[in-house]
Design a protein around this motif. Structure first.
Motif, PDB file in Angstrom:
ATOM      1  N   ASN A  24      65.037  75.617  19.414  1.00 21.14           N
ATOM      2  CA  ASN A  24      63.309  75.780  19.634  1.00 21.14           C
ATOM      3  C   ASN A  24      62.974  77.008  19.494  1.00 21.14           C
ATOM      4  OD1 ASN A  24      62.729  72.666  20.468  1.00 21.14           O
ATOM      5  ND2 ASN A  24      64.217  73.343  21.900  1.00 21.14           N
ATOM      6  N   GLU A  25      63.960  77.862  19.371  1.00 21.94           N
ATOM      7  CA  GLU A  25      63.033  80.161  19.621  1.00 21.94           C
ATOM      8  C   GLU A  25      62.618  80.029  17.601  1.00 21.94           C
ATOM      9  OE1 GLU A  25      66.794  82.240  20.645  1.00 21.94           O
ATOM     10  OE2 GLU A  25      66.681  81.415  22.986  1.00 21.94           O
ATOM     11  N   LYS A  45      59.984  77.487  17.589  1.00 19.94           N
ATOM     12  CA  LYS A  45      58.578  78.579  18.395  1.00 19.94           C
ATOM     13  C   LYS A  45      58.395  80.132  17.613  1.00 19.94           C
ATOM     14  CE  LYS A  45      56.186  79.848  22.139  1.00 19.94           C
ATOM     15  NZ  LYS A  45      55.422  81.038  20.984  1.00 19.94           N
ATOM     16  N   GLU A  46      59.146  80.746  17.052  1.00 21.06           N
ATOM     17  CA  GLU A  46      58.766  81.348  16.025  1.00 21.06           C
ATOM     18  C   GLU A  46      58.193  81.612  15.128  1.00 21.06           C
ATOM     19  OE1 GLU A  46      60.843  85.870  14.002  1.00 21.06           O
ATOM     20  OE2 GLU A  46      62.105  84.128  15.028  1.00 21.06           O
ATOM     21  N   ASN A  86      55.094  78.096  15.854  1.00 20.19           N
ATOM     22  CA  ASN A  86      54.151  78.490  17.271  1.00 20.19           C
ATOM     23  C   ASN A  86      54.179  77.335  17.791  1.00 20.19           C
ATOM     24  OD1 ASN A  86      52.891  78.855  19.774  1.00 20.19           O
ATOM     25  ND2 ASN A  86      50.734  78.590  18.198  1.00 20.19           N
ATOM     26  N   PRO A 118      56.215  75.091  20.764  1.00 19.31           N
ATOM     27  CA  PRO A 118      57.547  74.866  22.053  1.00 19.31           C
ATOM     28  C   PRO A 118      58.137  73.957  21.804  1.00 19.31           C
ATOM     29  CG  PRO A 118      55.272  75.956  22.455  1.00 19.31           C
ATOM     30  CD  PRO A 118      55.002  75.701  21.503  1.00 19.31           C
ATOM     31  N   TYR A 121      59.375  72.476  20.049  1.00 17.94           N
ATOM     32  CA  TYR A 121      60.017  71.282  18.815  1.00 17.94           C
ATOM     33  C   TYR A 121      61.358  70.030  18.655  1.00 17.94           C
ATOM     34  CZ  TYR A 121      60.078  70.102  13.755  1.00 17.94           C
ATOM     35  OH  TYR A 121      59.420  68.740  12.763  1.00 17.94           O
TER      36      TYR A 121
END
Length: 297
Positions: free
Chosen positions: A177-178, A181-182, A185, A187, A189
């Motif tokens: 997930n990090e 997000k990076e 974009n 959150p 996922y």
């Protein structure tokens, strides 16, 4: 077997209600797109199309002899910093169209001999596409519908497509997930994509092809290998093998290139190596996934 007209009409009405306080995708922006308000995807009431036509660069079961009838929708509910179609997805190159115009595109593609209608990046305009399908079916559309998406989907919306979409083709982009997000974009996922893909498989099952090898129904999962194992291939393949099906048609893709904003993210400023790609393939094989990707190596 597809749903009848009366049920399809009810589904379309239910889908449009989701636009009123928009929850068409997991971002649930809550704006009123029926009044042409625009949220994260920057698309209001009307869908936007950048282009349409027969496409021969898709997976072989979709392409067949006469091509996949692709309709490229403008914008996206993801913001992938390496998007290869960023002019469409992020810069929003395209024109607003009515549902009737999309239906005409679909019928034109069928008339060209295309084996299917392939909606590319449909997520944020799912209700509009559902209505277009209803209109086109009334006028003789009878080839499979392909839902070609990024995997960041609403299960509520997917359930409305049951019996309407024949072939689901989601990306499963990330196992972490990090990273999601990076780089996109997106959150949450991983959990969102897992729920969505489970629902897709529940509806259509494993990929089924006809005597010509052309897809008629089922699930295809794409996984783009990223530099430095940022796609989390092992976690993705483990999920597919253990929670979806070992018979899943998996396309492990090697065409990553650093485009759009990738230069700003040091770990993805290069193409992947042959070794990185083959490691991803071996991971899939280790989990018993053989279908699909062997055609590409």
């Amino acid at each position: 077997m597809g749903v009848g007209y009366s049920i399809l009409k009810e589904r379309v009405e239910a889908a449009y209600l989701l636009l009123e306080e928009c929850r068409v995708c997991p971002r649930e922006c809550g704006i009123n797109r029926l009044k042409n308000e625009k949220g994260h995807c920057r698309v209001g009431l009307k869908a936007m199309v950048s282009s349409f036509g027969p496409h021969f660069g898709e997976e072989p079961p979709l392409v067949g002899r006469f091509g996949s009838g692709t309709i490229f929708l403008t914008s996206c509910n993801l913001n992938c910093v390496f998007c290869q179609n960023y002019d469409i997805s992020q810069y929003r190159y395209g024109e607003e169209v009515t549902e009737e115009e999309i239906a005409r595109m679909m019928l034109a593609l069928q008339g060209m001999g295309c084996h299917n209608i392939n909606f590319v990046t449909p997520t944020h305009v799912a209700p509009q596409l559902m209505k277009a399908i209803m209109i086109a079916r009334e006028q003789g559309l009878d080839i499979p519908i392909v839902y070609n998406c990024g995997g960041y989907e609403s299960v509520e919306v997917l359930k409305l497509f049951e019996g309407i979409v024949d072939i689901y083709m989601p990306d499963f982009k990330y196992g972490d997930n990090e990273v999601a997000k990076e780089l996109s974009n997106a959150p949450g996922y991983v959990e969102v994509a897992k729920r969505a893909i489970k629902e897709m498989h529940r509806q259509v099952g494993d990929l089924v092809v006809d005597a010509r090898g052309v897809a008629r129904r089922g699930l295809i999962i794409r996984h783009l290998v990223l530099p430095n194992n940022l796609a989390g291939t092992e976690k993705v393949m483990e999920f597919i093998a253990n929670e979806i099906s070992k018979h899943t048609y998996v396309n492990i893709m090697d065409q990553y290139r650093p485009t759009y904003r990738a230069a700003n993210f040091p770990k993805i400023t290069r193409r992947i190596s042959q070794r990185e790609f083959m490691e991803a393939v071996q991971i899939a094989k280790r989990f018993g996934l053989y279908r699909g990707f062997e055609e590409f190596i």
